[in-house]
Design a protein around this motif. Sequence first.
Motif: not given
Length: 219
Positions: A26-33, A179-180, A192-193
């Motif tokens: 989900g984190g890799l594919l999220a368009p915005a974080i 840190v992220a 984060g990944v």
Amino acid sequence: MRGTERVLRIVLAIAIVGGPLGYLVGGLLAPAIHTSGASTIDANATADPVTNAVHVAAFVIASFLLPAGAAGLAYLCYRRMPWLATIGGLLGVVGWLPFSALAALDDLASTMAQLRDGGSYAALLDQFTNDTVMNTYLVVYVVCHLVAYVLFGIGLYRAGAIPLWAAWAMIASSPLTIVAFAFHDGGRTAVGVVALALLLIGGLPAAQAMVAARRRTLP
């Protein structure tokens, strides 16, 4: 081993690995974080609909598996390290419970982006994201689950459930997650990944121990 116990261990093993894996996907594919409301809606509006749907689905699945996975890790080290297991388990479960609300924010942003003149909802998204309730969820999520995985790494290694490298991977994921937050956009996603990948790697031996037919470290 009784059939019901084996089923339970398999389910917990899946949760131990599947939770971080779902979060990672989900984190890799999220368009915005963690960006502004306007940027988040714009990013969702231009994102591939299928990819975005997979990202939300991965977060939803992770929201169910992560608390169960934390309980499974506590179960693994309870016999040898009962206090670490109890404290870590409680912190882990409590820390992951707000993840469903945080995942719902991504679904909300995706829905807003699909509406006519979706950009007009940016202020509402910002207000909702930063209100007292969501900030409380965020603080509980960050503090509790990050402390929990430090305790899990220590407890599981001392209990003999995972090797030292896996314990260090699990422990290192917590400070790396902190840190992220110092980065923005792509940098935050990249760090984060890596943190989630460490959590996943550290959980693999734990999942293997969970499904083992006999494990003296188990209660």
